[in-house]
Write a protein that holds these residues in place. Structure first.
Motif, PDB file in Angstrom:
ATOM      1  N   GLY A  95       7.544  -3.966   6.552  1.00 21.69           N
ATOM      2  CA  GLY A  95       7.654  -5.351   6.108  1.00 21.69           C
ATOM      3  C   GLY A  95       6.990  -5.600   4.763  1.00 21.69           C
ATOM      4  O   GLY A  95       6.446  -6.674   4.538  1.00 21.69           O
ATOM      5  N   GLY A  96       7.031  -4.604   3.881  1.00 21.57           N
ATOM      6  CA  GLY A  96       6.435  -4.761   2.559  1.00 21.57           C
ATOM      7  C   GLY A  96       4.927  -4.540   2.518  1.00 21.57           C
ATOM      8  O   GLY A  96       4.319  -4.659   1.471  1.00 21.57           O
ATOM      9  N   LEU A 136       0.234   2.647   8.389  1.00 19.09           N
ATOM     10  CA  LEU A 136      -0.003   3.998   8.861  1.00 19.09           C
ATOM     11  C   LEU A 136       1.318   4.490   9.443  1.00 19.09           C
ATOM     12  O   LEU A 136       1.923   3.819  10.287  1.00 19.09           O
ATOM     13  CB  LEU A 136      -1.105   3.986   9.922  1.00 19.09           C
ATOM     14  CG  LEU A 136      -1.637   5.324  10.391  1.00 19.09           C
ATOM     15  CD1 LEU A 136      -2.207   6.131   9.226  1.00 19.09           C
ATOM     16  CD2 LEU A 136      -2.722   5.095  11.438  1.00 19.09           C
ATOM     17  N   ALA A 137       1.798   5.625   8.982  1.00 24.57           N
ATOM     18  CA  ALA A 137       3.093   6.144   9.417  1.00 24.57           C
ATOM     19  C   ALA A 137       3.140   6.306  10.935  1.00 24.57           C
ATOM     20  O   ALA A 137       2.149   6.676  11.568  1.00 24.57           O
ATOM     21  CB  ALA A 137       3.374   7.472   8.735  1.00 24.57           C
ATOM     22  N   ALA A 138       4.303   6.032  11.514  1.00 23.77           N
ATOM     23  CA  ALA A 138       4.473   6.107  12.968  1.00 23.77           C
ATOM     24  C   ALA A 138       4.120   7.489  13.505  1.00 23.77           C
ATOM     25  O   ALA A 138       3.482   7.599  14.564  1.00 23.77           O
ATOM     26  CB  ALA A 138       5.903   5.738  13.350  1.00 23.77           C
ATOM     27  N   TYR A 139       4.488   8.564  12.802  1.00 24.51           N
ATOM     28  CA  TYR A 139       4.215   9.906  13.323  1.00 24.51           C
ATOM     29  C   TYR A 139       2.716  10.184  13.454  1.00 24.51           C
ATOM     30  O   TYR A 139       2.298  10.935  14.335  1.00 24.51           O
ATOM     31  CB  TYR A 139       4.913  10.983  12.486  1.00 24.51           C
ATOM     32  CG  TYR A 139       4.219  11.339  11.194  1.00 24.51           C
ATOM     33  CD1 TYR A 139       3.242  12.331  11.158  1.00 24.51           C
ATOM     34  CD2 TYR A 139       4.515  10.672  10.007  1.00 24.51           C
ATOM     35  CE1 TYR A 139       2.602  12.655   9.972  1.00 24.51           C
ATOM     36  CE2 TYR A 139       3.877  10.995   8.828  1.00 24.51           C
ATOM     37  CZ  TYR A 139       2.919  11.979   8.815  1.00 24.51           C
ATOM     38  OH  TYR A 139       2.279  12.295   7.642  1.00 24.51           O
ATOM     39  N   LYS A 143       1.034  -1.575  10.593  1.00 22.55           N
ATOM     40  CA  LYS A 143       0.632  -2.279   9.374  1.00 22.55           C
ATOM     41  C   LYS A 143      -0.876  -2.177   9.167  1.00 22.55           C
ATOM     42  O   LYS A 143      -1.652  -2.326  10.108  1.00 22.55           O
ATOM     43  CB  LYS A 143       0.991  -3.765   9.436  1.00 22.55           C
ATOM     44  CG  LYS A 143       2.413  -4.083   9.190  1.00 22.55           C
ATOM     45  CD  LYS A 143       2.588  -5.590   9.162  1.00 22.55           C
ATOM     46  CE  LYS A 143       4.025  -5.989   9.207  1.00 22.55           C
ATOM     47  NZ  LYS A 143       4.171  -7.457   9.225  1.00 22.55           N
ATOM     48  N   ALA A 144      -1.271  -1.950   7.934  1.00 26.31           N
ATOM     49  CA  ALA A 144      -2.690  -1.848   7.587  1.00 26.31           C
ATOM     50  C   ALA A 144      -3.258  -3.241   7.372  1.00 26.31           C
ATOM     51  O   ALA A 144      -3.741  -3.589   6.298  1.00 26.31           O
ATOM     52  CB  ALA A 144      -2.858  -0.989   6.342  1.00 26.31           C
ATOM     53  N   VAL A 150      -4.712  -2.700  15.106  1.00 25.29           N
ATOM     54  CA  VAL A 150      -5.602  -2.423  13.986  1.00 25.29           C
ATOM     55  C   VAL A 150      -6.902  -3.195  14.186  1.00 25.29           C
ATOM     56  O   VAL A 150      -6.895  -4.411  14.392  1.00 25.29           O
ATOM     57  CB  VAL A 150      -4.952  -2.823  12.640  1.00 25.29           C
ATOM     58  CG1 VAL A 150      -5.932  -2.635  11.489  1.00 25.29           C
ATOM     59  CG2 VAL A 150      -3.685  -2.015  12.407  1.00 25.29           C
ATOM     60  N   VAL A 151      -8.024  -2.500  14.119  1.00 22.35           N
ATOM     61  CA  VAL A 151      -9.348  -3.104  14.236  1.00 22.35           C
ATOM     62  C   VAL A 151      -9.791  -3.618  12.869  1.00 22.35           C
ATOM     63  O   VAL A 151     -10.244  -4.751  12.736  1.00 22.35           O
ATOM     64  CB  VAL A 151     -10.371  -2.086  14.790  1.00 22.35           C
ATOM     65  CG1 VAL A 151     -11.760  -2.671  14.820  1.00 22.35           C
ATOM     66  CG2 VAL A 151      -9.945  -1.593  16.165  1.00 22.35           C
ATOM     67  N   LYS A 152      -9.653  -2.769  11.841  1.00 25.37           N
ATOM     68  CA  LYS A 152      -9.958  -3.186  10.475  1.00 25.37           C
ATOM     69  C   LYS A 152      -9.157  -2.314   9.515  1.00 25.37           C
ATOM     70  O   LYS A 152      -8.759  -1.196   9.856  1.00 25.37           O
ATOM     71  CB  LYS A 152     -11.451  -3.128  10.161  1.00 25.37           C
ATOM     72  CG  LYS A 152     -12.075  -1.758  10.196  1.00 25.37           C
ATOM     73  CD  LYS A 152     -13.562  -1.824   9.912  1.00 25.37           C
ATOM     74  CE  LYS A 152     -14.170  -0.417  10.043  1.00 25.37           C
ATOM     75  NZ  LYS A 152     -15.577  -0.407   9.728  1.00 25.37           N
ATOM     76  N   ALA A 153      -8.929  -2.839   8.335  1.00 25.99           N
ATOM     77  CA  ALA A 153      -8.133  -2.105   7.355  1.00 25.99           C
ATOM     78  C   ALA A 153      -8.666  -2.343   5.951  1.00 25.99           C
ATOM     79  O   ALA A 153      -9.222  -3.396   5.655  1.00 25.99           O
ATOM     80  CB  ALA A 153      -6.681  -2.556   7.434  1.00 25.99           C
ATOM     81  N   SER A 154      -8.495  -1.348   5.107  1.00 21.96           N
ATOM     82  CA  SER A 154      -8.834  -1.463   3.687  1.00 21.96           C
ATOM     83  C   SER A 154      -7.682  -0.842   2.902  1.00 21.96           C
ATOM     84  O   SER A 154      -6.698  -0.395   3.487  1.00 21.96           O
ATOM     85  CB  SER A 154     -10.153  -0.751   3.391  1.00 21.96           C
ATOM     86  OG  SER A 154      -9.974   0.653   3.454  1.00 21.96           O
ATOM     87  N   ASP A 155      -7.816  -0.768   1.612  1.00 23.77           N
ATOM     88  CA  ASP A 155      -6.783  -0.142   0.795  1.00 23.77           C
ATOM     89  C   ASP A 155      -6.685   1.359   1.029  1.00 23.77           C
ATOM     90  O   ASP A 155      -5.662   1.970   0.741  1.00 23.77           O
ATOM     91  CB  ASP A 155      -7.053  -0.396  -0.691  1.00 23.77           C
ATOM     92  CG  ASP A 155      -6.781  -1.828  -1.094  1.00 23.77           C
ATOM     93  OD1 ASP A 155      -6.042  -2.524  -0.359  1.00 23.77           O
ATOM     94  OD2 ASP A 155      -7.302  -2.257  -2.139  1.00 23.77           O
TER      95      ASP A 155
END
Length: 122
Positions: free
Chosen positions: A45-46, A50-53, A83-84, A108-113
């Motif tokens: 979605g733009g 993280l890749a599904a595999y 999604k990140a 997702v618990v947390k995400a960064s770049d």
């Protein structure tokens, strides 16, 4: 003398139980932090994802890390990458030994770049 033996035995059993419990806790963890690099990054979605595999492989390997934790699953599949974005989720599916399937919620618990910390539920 018998009371010393009893205290030693109970102490030894208690120590073994603590080591067993801590080992199970650390080996059975469902949370992972994964780097977002050229091999593990996808787009959903733009958004960076993280890749599904990666999610499928890590979930399958950690879902049943010890015989007494969880059920054994194979062929874990996820409909999309993860999604990140903190709070993003996807439901993956795994096959059980008896031929049935199990839904595995992943979030997702947390995400960064540069990384995503995510977890799945047993």
């Amino acid at each position: 003398m018998p009371s010393k033996y009893l205290v030693s035995t109970v102490g030894g059993l208690a120590g073994a139980a603590v080591v067993f419990g801590l080992g199970t806790h650390f080996l059975a963890g469902t949370e992972s932090t994964t780097a977002l690099d050229t091999h593990s990054t996808a787009s959903v979605g733009g958004h960076k994802a993280l890749a599904a595999y990666v999610v499928e492989g890590r979930t399958e390997s950690k879902y049943n890390p010890l015989p007494w934790v969880g059920v054994q699953v194979s062929d874990v599949t996820c409909p999309t990458g993860l999604k990140a974005v903190a709070g993003a989720s996807v439901t993956c599916t795994g096959k059980k030994r008896d031929g049935g399937s199990v839904d595995i919620p992943v979030s997702v618990v947390k995400a960064s770049d540069t990384s995503v910390t995510w977890k799945f539920d047993r």
